[in-house]
Write a protein that holds these residues in place. Sequence first.
Motif, PDB file in Angstrom:
ATOM      1  N   VAL A   4       0.855  -1.189   0.000  1.00  0.00           N
ATOM      2  CA  VAL A   4       0.000   0.000   0.000  1.00  0.00           C
ATOM      3  C   VAL A   4       0.887   1.232   0.000  1.00  0.00           C
ATOM      4  CG1 VAL A   4      -1.758   1.262   1.287  1.00  0.00           C
ATOM      5  CG2 VAL A   4      -1.805  -1.229   1.254  1.00  0.00           C
ATOM      6  N   LEU A   5       0.580   2.174  -0.880  1.00  0.00           N
ATOM      7  CA  LEU A   5       1.350   3.412  -0.946  1.00  0.00           C
ATOM      8  C   LEU A   5       0.921   4.374   0.143  1.00  0.00           C
ATOM      9  CD1 LEU A   5       1.250   4.225  -4.772  1.00  0.00           C
ATOM     10  CD2 LEU A   5       3.045   3.085  -3.500  1.00  0.00           C
ATOM     11  N   SER A   6       1.879   5.139   0.637  1.00  0.00           N
ATOM     12  CA  SER A   6       1.542   6.224   1.555  1.00  0.00           C
ATOM     13  C   SER A   6       0.920   7.348   0.721  1.00  0.00           C
ATOM     14  CB  SER A   6       2.793   6.734   2.259  1.00  0.00           C
ATOM     15  OG  SER A   6       3.613   7.446   1.343  1.00  0.00           O
ATOM     16  N   ALA A   7       0.275   8.272   1.379  1.00  0.00           N
ATOM     17  CA  ALA A   7      -0.320   9.418   0.677  1.00  0.00           C
ATOM     18  C   ALA A   7       0.757  10.189  -0.078  1.00  0.00           C
ATOM     19  CB  ALA A   7      -1.055  10.322   1.661  1.00  0.00           C
ATOM     20  N   ASP A   8       1.930  10.373   0.537  1.00  0.00           N
ATOM     21  CA  ASP A   8       3.020  11.102  -0.120  1.00  0.00           C
ATOM     22  C   ASP A   8       3.515  10.371  -1.368  1.00  0.00           C
ATOM     23  OD1 ASP A   8       2.908  13.126   1.762  1.00  0.00           O
ATOM     24  OD2 ASP A   8       4.629  12.394   2.919  1.00  0.00           O
ATOM     25  N   GLU A   9       3.640   9.051  -1.285  1.00  0.00           N
ATOM     26  CA  GLU A   9       4.084   8.267  -2.443  1.00  0.00           C
ATOM     27  C   GLU A   9       3.072   8.359  -3.578  1.00  0.00           C
ATOM     28  OE1 GLU A   9       6.657   4.635  -0.468  1.00  0.00           O
ATOM     29  OE2 GLU A   9       4.465   4.556  -0.323  1.00  0.00           O
ATOM     30  N   GLU A  94       6.141  -2.389 -12.729  1.00  0.00           N
ATOM     31  CA  GLU A  94       4.745  -2.813 -12.781  1.00  0.00           C
ATOM     32  C   GLU A  94       4.106  -2.906 -11.394  1.00  0.00           C
ATOM     33  OE1 GLU A  94       3.077  -2.789 -15.480  1.00  0.00           O
ATOM     34  OE2 GLU A  94       4.710  -2.778 -16.946  1.00  0.00           O
ATOM     35  N   ASP A  95       4.894  -3.296 -10.384  1.00  0.00           N
ATOM     36  CA  ASP A  95       4.346  -3.369  -9.026  1.00  0.00           C
ATOM     37  C   ASP A  95       3.908  -1.987  -8.544  1.00  0.00           C
ATOM     38  OD1 ASP A  95       4.666  -6.109  -8.814  1.00  0.00           O
ATOM     39  OD2 ASP A  95       6.629  -5.965  -7.833  1.00  0.00           O
ATOM     40  N   ARG A  96       4.761  -0.985  -8.750  1.00  0.00           N
ATOM     41  CA  ARG A  96       4.414   0.371  -8.305  1.00  0.00           C
ATOM     42  C   ARG A  96       3.208   0.900  -9.096  1.00  0.00           C
ATOM     43  NH1 ARG A  96       6.182   4.889  -5.148  1.00  0.00           N
ATOM     44  NH2 ARG A  96       7.118   3.191  -4.005  1.00  0.00           N
ATOM     45  N   LEU A  97       3.166   0.649 -10.381  1.00  0.00           N
ATOM     46  CA  LEU A  97       2.032   1.113 -11.183  1.00  0.00           C
ATOM     47  C   LEU A  97       0.730   0.447 -10.725  1.00  0.00           C
ATOM     48  CD1 LEU A  97       3.881   1.265 -14.563  1.00  0.00           C
ATOM     49  CD2 LEU A  97       2.793   3.205 -13.431  1.00  0.00           C
ATOM     50  N   ARG A  98       0.816  -0.826 -10.353  1.00  0.00           N
ATOM     51  CA  ARG A  98      -0.363  -1.519  -9.813  1.00  0.00           C
ATOM     52  C   ARG A  98      -0.791  -0.883  -8.500  1.00  0.00           C
ATOM     53  NH1 ARG A  98      -0.321  -4.733  -5.992  1.00  0.00           N
ATOM     54  NH2 ARG A  98       1.848  -5.345  -6.223  1.00  0.00           N
ATOM     55  N   GLN A  99       0.172  -0.565  -7.648  1.00  0.00           N
ATOM     56  CA  GLN A  99      -0.134   0.072  -6.372  1.00  0.00           C
ATOM     57  C   GLN A  99      -0.817   1.428  -6.578  1.00  0.00           C
ATOM     58  OE1 GLN A  99       3.758   0.188  -4.622  1.00  0.00           O
ATOM     59  NE2 GLN A  99       3.559  -1.829  -3.679  1.00  0.00           N
ATOM     60  N   VAL A 100      -0.332   2.198  -7.547  1.00  0.00           N
ATOM     61  CA  VAL A 100      -0.953   3.501  -7.843  1.00  0.00           C
ATOM     62  C   VAL A 100      -2.390   3.281  -8.299  1.00  0.00           C
ATOM     63  CG1 VAL A 100      -0.898   5.517  -9.376  1.00  0.00           C
ATOM     64  CG2 VAL A 100       1.217   4.678  -8.341  1.00  0.00           C
ATOM     65  N   GLY A 101      -2.591   2.329  -9.200  1.00  0.00           N
ATOM     66  CA  GLY A 101      -3.944   2.027  -9.670  1.00  0.00           C
ATOM     67  C   GLY A 101      -4.856   1.566  -8.551  1.00  0.00           C
ATOM     68  N   ASN A 102      -4.338   0.727  -7.677  1.00  0.00           N
ATOM     69  CA  ASN A 102      -5.133   0.263  -6.544  1.00  0.00           C
ATOM     70  C   ASN A 102      -5.486   1.406  -5.606  1.00  0.00           C
ATOM     71  OD1 ASN A 102      -5.052  -2.367  -7.487  1.00  0.00           O
ATOM     72  ND2 ASN A 102      -3.418  -3.008  -6.114  1.00  0.00           N
ATOM     73  N   ALA A 103      -4.529   2.296  -5.373  1.00  0.00           N
ATOM     74  CA  ALA A 103      -4.771   3.428  -4.469  1.00  0.00           C
ATOM     75  C   ALA A 103      -5.835   4.366  -5.037  1.00  0.00           C
ATOM     76  CB  ALA A 103      -3.471   4.194  -4.223  1.00  0.00           C
ATOM     77  N   ILE A 104      -5.816   4.557  -6.331  1.00  0.00           N
ATOM     78  CA  ILE A 104      -6.812   5.421  -6.969  1.00  0.00           C
ATOM     79  C   ILE A 104      -8.190   4.769  -6.904  1.00  0.00           C
ATOM     80  CG2 ILE A 104      -7.574   6.401  -9.167  1.00  0.00           C
ATOM     81  CD1 ILE A 104      -4.593   6.747  -9.836  1.00  0.00           C
ATOM     82  N   GLY A 105      -8.218   3.450  -7.063  1.00  0.00           N
ATOM     83  CA  GLY A 105      -9.485   2.738  -7.070  1.00  0.00           C
ATOM     84  C   GLY A 105     -10.035   2.423  -5.697  1.00  0.00           C
TER      85      GLY A 105
END
Length: 113
Positions: A4-9, A94-105
Amino acid sequence: MGDVLSADELVEALKALANPVRLQIVNWLRDPESEFADWEPVADRAEVGVCALHIQEKSGLTQSTISSYMITLERAGLVRSTRVGKWTHYRRDEDRLRQVGNAIGAPATSDVH
């Protein structure tokens, strides 16, 4: 880095993707074999990614601009770099891009007003 990304990330990643050219580069790197078919690979694109020179040539921008853009994308964790001889190659994380997509969703949290 956890799953899970932090808000800052997340904010850093979204800022990096807010530039149309940086977003286009990330999209090009999704399919490097076809997107960069006009250029002979310096190294294995599947393993190390696309040479920065080829990204520069495809974009039509200066070396310094592409260098700055790629540093921004790498600091945001969206791409990874590998040095091959004198050339820097980039591929998507790809892992980070997935995390960004998950955080947005993900549903909004109660601490955001």
